[in-house]
Design an enzyme around this catalytic site. Structure first.
Site, PDB file in Angstrom:
ATOM      1  N   GLU A 159       0.793  -1.234   0.000  1.00  0.00           N
ATOM      2  CA  GLU A 159       0.000   0.000   0.000  1.00  0.00           C
ATOM      3  C   GLU A 159       0.829   1.290   0.000  1.00  0.00           C
ATOM      4  O   GLU A 159       0.615   2.176   0.825  1.00  0.00           O
ATOM      5  CB  GLU A 159      -0.970  -0.016   1.194  1.00  0.00           C
ATOM      6  CG  GLU A 159      -1.908  -1.211   1.134  1.00  0.00           C
ATOM      7  CD  GLU A 159      -2.765  -1.414   2.387  1.00  0.00           C
ATOM      8  OE1 GLU A 159      -2.810  -0.519   3.236  1.00  0.00           O
ATOM      9  OE2 GLU A 159      -3.377  -2.484   2.500  1.00  0.00           O
ATOM     10  N   GLU A 264      -6.362 -10.630  -0.971  1.00  0.00           N
ATOM     11  CA  GLU A 264      -7.140 -10.393   0.258  1.00  0.00           C
ATOM     12  C   GLU A 264      -8.622 -10.346  -0.089  1.00  0.00           C
ATOM     13  O   GLU A 264      -9.370  -9.469   0.373  1.00  0.00           O
ATOM     14  CB  GLU A 264      -6.712  -9.074   0.921  1.00  0.00           C
ATOM     15  CG  GLU A 264      -5.223  -9.007   1.230  1.00  0.00           C
ATOM     16  CD  GLU A 264      -4.803  -7.742   1.978  1.00  0.00           C
ATOM     17  OE1 GLU A 264      -5.674  -7.008   2.475  1.00  0.00           O
ATOM     18  OE2 GLU A 264      -3.585  -7.509   2.060  1.00  0.00           O
TER      19      GLU A 264
HETATM   20  O1  G3I Z   1      -4.280  -7.562  19.112  1.00  0.00           O
HETATM   21  C1  G3I Z   1      -5.013  -6.438  19.602  1.00  0.00           C
HETATM   22  C2  G3I Z   1      -5.621  -6.756  20.927  1.00  0.00           C
HETATM   23  O2  G3I Z   1      -4.601  -6.983  21.857  1.00  0.00           O
HETATM   24  C3  G3I Z   1      -6.512  -5.578  21.364  1.00  0.00           C
HETATM   25  O3  G3I Z   1      -7.162  -5.894  22.542  1.00  0.00           O
HETATM   26  C4  G3I Z   1      -7.557  -5.290  20.286  1.00  0.00           C
HETATM   27  C5  G3I Z   1      -8.410  -4.048  20.620  1.00  0.00           C
HETATM   28  O4  G3I Z   1      -8.865  -3.396  19.464  1.00  0.00           O
HETATM   29  O5  G3I Z   1      -6.881  -4.993  19.111  1.00  0.00           O
HETATM   30  C6  G3I Z   1      -6.100  -6.077  18.625  1.00  0.00           C
HETATM   31  O6  G3I Z   1      -5.484  -5.672  17.462  1.00  0.00           O
HETATM   32  C7  G3I Z   1      -6.292  -5.610  16.313  1.00  0.00           C
HETATM   33  C8  G3I Z   1      -5.639  -6.490  15.255  1.00  0.00           C
HETATM   34  O7  G3I Z   1      -6.337  -6.351  14.039  1.00  0.00           O
HETATM   35  C9  G3I Z   1      -5.619  -7.966  15.644  1.00  0.00           C
HETATM   36  O8  G3I Z   1      -6.890  -8.447  15.783  1.00  0.00           O
HETATM   37  C10 G3I Z   1      -6.371  -4.172  15.853  1.00  0.00           C
HETATM   38  O9  G3I Z   1      -7.118  -3.393  16.759  1.00  0.00           O
HETATM   39  C11 G3I Z   1      -7.029  -4.105  14.496  1.00  0.00           C
HETATM   40  O10 G3I Z   1      -6.929  -2.769  13.986  1.00  0.00           O
HETATM   41  C12 G3I Z   1      -6.302  -5.025  13.548  1.00  0.00           C
HETATM   42  O11 G3I Z   1      -6.961  -4.970  12.311  1.00  0.00           O
HETATM   43  C13 G3I Z   1      -6.258  -5.545  11.225  1.00  0.00           C
HETATM   44  C14 G3I Z   1      -5.948  -4.473  10.196  1.00  0.00           C
HETATM   45  O12 G3I Z   1      -5.343  -5.057   9.055  1.00  0.00           O
HETATM   46  C15 G3I Z   1      -5.051  -3.419  10.831  1.00  0.00           C
HETATM   47  O13 G3I Z   1      -4.188  -2.823  10.043  1.00  0.00           O
HETATM   48  C16 G3I Z   1      -7.142  -6.612  10.613  1.00  0.00           C
HETATM   49  O14 G3I Z   1      -7.281  -7.696  11.535  1.00  0.00           O
HETATM   50  C17 G3I Z   1      -6.533  -7.128   9.313  1.00  0.00           C
HETATM   51  O15 G3I Z   1      -7.467  -7.946   8.650  1.00  0.00           O
HETATM   52  C18 G3I Z   1      -6.190  -5.953   8.399  1.00  0.00           C
HETATM   53  O16 G3I Z   1      -5.574  -6.475   7.238  1.00  0.00           O
HETATM   54  C19 G3I Z   1      -5.220  -5.514   6.230  1.00  0.00           C
HETATM   55  C20 G3I Z   1      -4.023  -6.060   5.502  1.00  0.00           C
HETATM   56  O17 G3I Z   1      -2.998  -6.338   6.420  1.00  0.00           O
HETATM   57  C21 G3I Z   1      -3.544  -5.061   4.435  1.00  0.00           C
HETATM   58  N1  G3I Z   1      -4.631  -4.705   3.543  1.00  0.00           N
HETATM   59  C22 G3I Z   1      -5.848  -4.253   4.164  1.00  0.00           C
HETATM   60  C23 G3I Z   1      -6.321  -5.288   5.178  1.00  0.00           C
HETATM   61  C24 G3I Z   1      -7.614  -4.906   5.757  1.00  0.00           C
HETATM   62  O18 G3I Z   1      -7.451  -3.727   6.514  1.00  0.00           O
END
Ligand code: G3I
Length: 370
Positions: A159, A264
């Site tokens: 990205e 994805e």
């Molecule tokens: O692990 C923490 C946890 O400890 C905490 O309690 C909780 C509270 O919100 O958050 C947890 O982390 C989250 C993490 O996913 C793991 O579940 C984050 O908040 C959350 O923002 C994060 O989201 C991920 C996102 O990328 C963040 O950048 C999504 O799961 C994941 O599917 C998404 O994937 C991205 C690709 O890497 C790149 N392309 C876009 C795609 C979708 O956004």
């Protein structure tokens, strides 16, 4: 005949029947395995959560083993987790992911070496260009180097582009200038010589962003640096999948000598006013934005199925160019789209429902091979 002999015969007959039934259902199961159905066409992947990597969810594990021959860690190889402090690396879950792949013959795509999002706080706070370059170099050398010879591929840079095809004003661009993308590929190719190296983005099937993406990858190629493929993430919307742009992108990227992957894939069914996956874009929660809490209406279910069917027809038409199709999650319950861009919604973007049952879209996808 004695009562005892009768009982024995009866037990043998029962055992034979049970064996026949289980062989039949195994055959039926084999037929309905995504990875088997598309075995001669392209790899079929899924994103895996930490719980799935640790095999803490037996139902998810069964679906993964039945349907997928490629996998991408959804979060645990991102810098924030794998490299939380300057000289601290946390390889625990990434090592487990590699071991899971080896044990189950699943090819692992590392995700992702260089991404502006989910960067550790220490890196975000580095002001000096020299120190930031040291972080950048150490990160790629250490993480890519650790999985040299063990990992199938890396999303080297994720990205880096804006919607208009210009470079995103990220911390990497800001500190290192726009050569950082080429530099990341150069370092990754040295650290892990036999691993396939990809550029990955969302909306890069859209004409303006695609043009920027082509220019960026051409720059890497012109520098004599290896890049093997391009990932089109494929975060699309039900009834609005941009089929023409997708086909044009497959052709244009393949014409550069690159492998094309859908990395994805998911199809949003809830109201949203923009397409893409910029994790910083958030919308406030509101009941009107969460209309299918109790279930998906049949009309939407059918549209979703038809969109997936047409996508797979397109992928099959270009199977000589498309090397992998990865879904962003195993089932609807796991999808990030339940929490983005609005938190706490009930979304239905994948092929398996919350109970891991195949949805109508699943059968339409399988039927594209008939
Ligand atoms: O692990 C923490 C946890 O400890 C905490 O309690 C909780 C509270 O919100 O958050 C947890 O982390 C989250 C993490 O996913 C793991 O579940 C984050 O908040 C959350 O923002 C994060 O989201 C991920 C996102 O990328 C963040 O950048 C999504 O799961 C994941 O599917 C998404 O994937 C991205 C690709 O890497 C790149 N392309 C876009 C795609 C979708 O956004």
């Amino acid at each position: 005949m004695s009562y005892k002999k009768n009982i024995t015969r009866y037990s043998i007959a029962l055992a034979i029947t049970a064996l026949t039934v289980s062989t039949q259902s195994l055959q039926a199961q084999d037929k309905s395995s995504l990875k088997k159905v598309f075995a001669k066409d392209f790899g079929i992947g899924t994103a895996m959560s930490a719980a799935q990597i640790e095999e803490r969810d037996p139902k998810a594990n069964a679906v993964i083993l039945q349907h997928f021959n490629m996998a991408t860690p959804e979060n645990i190889m991102k810098a924030e987790i794998i490299h939380p402090q300057w000289d601290v690396y946390n390889f625990d879950l990434a090592d487990k992911m590699i071991a899971y792949g080896q044990k189950n013959k699943i090819k692992i795509n590392g995700h992702t070496l260089i991404w502006h999002s989910q960067l550790p706080a220490f890196a975000r706070n580095i002001k000096s260009v020299d120190s930031f370059r040291t972080f950048f170099t150490n990160h790629i050398n250490t993480v890519a180097g650790r999985y040299k010879g063990k990992i199938f591929s890396w999303d080297v840079v994720n990205e880096a582009l804006n919607e208009d095809g210009t470079m995103r004003k990220s911390i990497f661009l800001n500190r290192l200038g726009d050569d950082f993308v080429t530099e990341a590929f150069r370092l990754a190719a040295i650290a892990s010589p036999k691993t396939e190296l990809y550029y990955n983005d969302y909306n890069n099937e859209q004409p303006a962003k695609r043009a920027g993406c082509i220019a960026l990858m051409k720059k890497i190629q012109d520098a004599g640096v290896r890049i093997d493929g391009v990932g089109i993430q494929g975060h699309w919307h039900v009834g609005k999948v941009p089929f023409k742009d997708i086909e044009e992108s497959i052709l244009q990227y393949a014409a550069m000598g690159l492998k094309v992957m859908f990395t994805e894939l998911d199809i949003e069914v809830l109201p949203r006013s923009f397409q893409g996956a910029d994790v910083n874009q958030r919308v406030a929660s509101n009941p009107a934005l969460n209309p299918y809490k109790e279930g998906l209406p049949d009309s939407v279910q059918q549209q979703l199925a038809s969109d997936y069917e047409n996508l797979f027809k397109l992928f099959l038409k270009h199977k000589d160019k498309v090397t992998r199709v990865t879904f962003w999650g195993v089932n609807d319950g796991q999808s990030w789209l339940n929490d983005w861009p609005v938190r706490g919604r009930t979304n239905y973007p994948l092929l398996f429902d919350r109970e891991f049952n195949p949805k109508p879209a699943y059968y339409k996808v399988i039927d594209t091979k008939k």
